[in-house]
Each structure stands twice: as structure tokens, then as C-alpha cells.
Design a protein around this motif. Sequence first.
Motif, PDB file in Angstrom:
ATOM      1  N   MET A 150       0.837  -1.205   0.000  1.00  0.00           N
ATOM      2  CA  MET A 150       0.000   0.000   0.000  1.00  0.00           C
ATOM      3  C   MET A 150       0.873   1.257   0.000  1.00  0.00           C
ATOM      4  N   GLU A 151       1.964   1.234   0.768  1.00  0.00           N
ATOM      5  CA  GLU A 151       2.894   2.359   0.780  1.00  0.00           C
ATOM      6  C   GLU A 151       3.541   2.523  -0.591  1.00  0.00           C
ATOM      7  N   ALA A 152       3.878   1.407  -1.221  1.00  0.00           N
ATOM      8  CA  ALA A 152       4.465   1.460  -2.562  1.00  0.00           C
ATOM      9  C   ALA A 152       3.478   2.067  -3.554  1.00  0.00           C
ATOM     10  N   MET A 153       2.201   1.739  -3.411  1.00  0.00           N
ATOM     11  CA  MET A 153       1.186   2.304  -4.295  1.00  0.00           C
ATOM     12  C   MET A 153       1.087   3.810  -4.112  1.00  0.00           C
ATOM     13  N   ALA A 154       1.163   4.277  -2.869  1.00  0.00           N
ATOM     14  CA  ALA A 154       1.116   5.717  -2.615  1.00  0.00           C
ATOM     15  C   ALA A 154       2.305   6.420  -3.271  1.00  0.00           C
ATOM     16  N   MET A 155       3.482   5.822  -3.188  1.00  0.00           N
ATOM     17  CA  MET A 155       4.666   6.400  -3.822  1.00  0.00           C
ATOM     18  C   MET A 155       4.521   6.392  -5.345  1.00  0.00           C
ATOM     19  N   PHE A 156       4.035   5.302  -5.873  1.00  0.00           N
ATOM     20  CA  PHE A 156       3.824   5.135  -7.316  1.00  0.00           C
ATOM     21  C   PHE A 156       2.826   6.169  -7.831  1.00  0.00           C
ATOM     22  N   ASN A 157       1.674   6.267  -7.186  1.00  0.00           N
ATOM     23  CA  ASN A 157       0.650   7.220  -7.600  1.00  0.00           C
ATOM     24  C   ASN A 157       1.124   8.663  -7.435  1.00  0.00           C
ATOM     25  N   GLY A 158       1.834   8.915  -6.335  1.00  0.00           N
ATOM     26  CA  GLY A 158       2.322  10.271  -6.081  1.00  0.00           C
ATOM     27  C   GLY A 158       3.279  10.745  -7.159  1.00  0.00           C
ATOM     28  N   PHE A 159       4.162   9.847  -7.600  1.00  0.00           N
ATOM     29  CA  PHE A 159       5.087  10.219  -8.666  1.00  0.00           C
ATOM     30  C   PHE A 159       4.337  10.582  -9.940  1.00  0.00           C
ATOM     31  N   ILE A 160       3.347   9.771 -10.314  1.00  0.00           N
ATOM     32  CA  ILE A 160       2.632  10.019 -11.571  1.00  0.00           C
ATOM     33  C   ILE A 160       1.796  11.295 -11.474  1.00  0.00           C
ATOM     34  N   CYS A 161       1.194  11.542 -10.315  1.00  0.00           N
ATOM     35  CA  CYS A 161       0.478  12.811 -10.115  1.00  0.00           C
ATOM     36  C   CYS A 161       1.425  13.997 -10.296  1.00  0.00           C
ATOM     37  N   ILE A 221       9.738   2.164 -10.036  1.00  0.00           N
ATOM     38  CA  ILE A 221       9.433   0.728  -9.947  1.00  0.00           C
ATOM     39  C   ILE A 221      10.624  -0.033  -9.365  1.00  0.00           C
ATOM     40  N   LEU A 222      11.821   0.317  -9.802  1.00  0.00           N
ATOM     41  CA  LEU A 222      13.015  -0.344  -9.261  1.00  0.00           C
ATOM     42  C   LEU A 222      13.162  -0.079  -7.772  1.00  0.00           C
ATOM     43  N   ALA A 223      12.773   1.119  -7.339  1.00  0.00           N
ATOM     44  CA  ALA A 223      12.812   1.431  -5.908  1.00  0.00           C
ATOM     45  C   ALA A 223      11.855   0.535  -5.129  1.00  0.00           C
ATOM     46  N   VAL A 224      10.685   0.278  -5.724  1.00  0.00           N
ATOM     47  CA  VAL A 224       9.709  -0.635  -5.086  1.00  0.00           C
ATOM     48  C   VAL A 224      10.310  -2.035  -4.988  1.00  0.00           C
ATOM     49  N   LEU A 225      10.903  -2.497  -6.091  1.00  0.00           N
ATOM     50  CA  LEU A 225      11.475  -3.842  -6.097  1.00  0.00           C
ATOM     51  C   LEU A 225      12.703  -3.941  -5.203  1.00  0.00           C
ATOM     52  N   ALA A 226      13.476  -2.864  -5.119  1.00  0.00           N
ATOM     53  CA  ALA A 226      14.673  -2.875  -4.275  1.00  0.00           C
ATOM     54  C   ALA A 226      14.320  -2.995  -2.812  1.00  0.00           C
ATOM     55  N   SER A 227      13.139  -2.521  -2.440  1.00  0.00           N
ATOM     56  CA  SER A 227      12.722  -2.604  -1.040  1.00  0.00           C
ATOM     57  C   SER A 227      12.512  -4.055  -0.625  1.00  0.00           C
ATOM     58  N   VAL A 228      12.311  -4.940  -1.615  1.00  0.00           N
ATOM     59  CA  VAL A 228      12.184  -6.369  -1.288  1.00  0.00           C
ATOM     60  C   VAL A 228      13.508  -6.915  -0.816  1.00  0.00           C
TER      61      VAL A 228
END
Length: 230
Positions: A150-161, A221-228
Motif C-alpha cells: 500500500m505504501e508502494a502504491m502511494a509512492m507510485f501514484n504520487g510520482f505520476i500525479c 518501480i526499481l525502488a519498489v522492487l529494491a525494497s524487497v
Amino acid sequence: MPPEAPELIWLRPERTGRGPRPAHSRDSIAAAAIVIADAEGLEAVSMRRVAAALGAGTMSLYNYVPKKEHLLDLMLDAACAEYRLAPGPSGDVRADLTRLGHEQLTIFRRHPWLPALVVARPGIGPNALRYTDHFLAVTAPTGLPGGARMEAMAMFNGFICQFAQYEQTAAAGAKWQAEMVGYLTQAAMSGDYPHLAQAFATSGPPADPDQAFDRALDRVILAVLASVAG
């Protein structure tokens, strides 16, 4: 004393099932409001304008949409219905998120008023929840817990906004943009900002907006995957 009506419009039934069929619907009201916002901006949307577009009385519209905030919620959710979501995850998180990011930017470009509304009043209507569920599904292979996704989605959406709003600013202020580039170039050449000078020296000519979006989206996206891995 009757119970107080729910604040969220999503908790209010659209109709009770009694009496004649209503002349309008939440969908038709949201569609009329979106036409106005697309043409004139969100500030032009009012209950009076929407009622006039529908050929209805302003006060009668409040039977469907009790207040302006509810109208904004309906508009946002109607825009979320425009997502052409894949039937399910492909298993390739990076590819799925890239497709989703492009889909979101297309919708934001179609409705320039939408990014600011998403930031100010995030949607939780049925179509927004459909998007959320899809995002959680495509990121499930990362193994991240639900809260982290959910946090990743907020970051993802925030960037596109932010990207969509930057595009709008650039388009509306070409002179300002040119002056800003000139100012930063002078600053970089002054010798006072060596790291800025290095960035300017290696950045090359301004990128095509779509190319810039692709590059920045991939980094998010890479930042999201790197958090794994972290």
C-alpha cells in the motif's frame, strides 16, 4: 431520533427502491461534471452548473449528491473506471507496473484536473478500490506485506500525479521554463555549484516527455522492487 446519515457517499444507498425511478443517477451526474471540468477546470464545477447541464433544478440534484465533496468523490471514481486493467497479474511485476503507470498518465492527461484531486482527496469508491486491488495483485510476487505494498502504491501514484502536474505547468508556462533553464545554466557555469555543473554536463539535451516519464517511472518501480531485497 433517526440515525445520522453516513458521511461517505459510498455508504449511502443510491436509491431506496421505493417510488418512481429517479430521473438521474450518480453516474450521469459525475459524467456531466467531468465534461465541465475537462473543458473549464475543476473550479468551474458547481452543483448549479451540473444541474443546468442535466436540465435539472439545482436543489433536486442534492437528492442524489448531498454536497459538493460527494460530487468530487463521484468524479474521481468515474475517472478511475477508465482504467483498462489487465485480467490478472502476468507475474512480471516490472512489466505490470509499467503498463499501469502508462495507463494512469493517459487518464491524467485526458483529465488535467484529476491529479490535484487525487492528491487532495484520494478515492475509495468502487473503481478506485478495483485499481487498488489490481495494484496489490500485481505486486504480490514481491513478497512484500500488504501494508508495504500500500505504501508502494502511494509512492507510485504520487510520482505520476507530480509528473502530470509538472507537464501541465510546463505547457502553461513556456516562457517561465525557458527562463528557468537559462538561470540554472548560468548558475552551473558560475563555479559555485560544482555538482550542479556536473549534472548539467552529463544530462544532455532535454528529453522527450514520454521518454522522461519512462525513465523516471522505471526508477520508481526499481525502488519498489529494491525494497524487497532490503
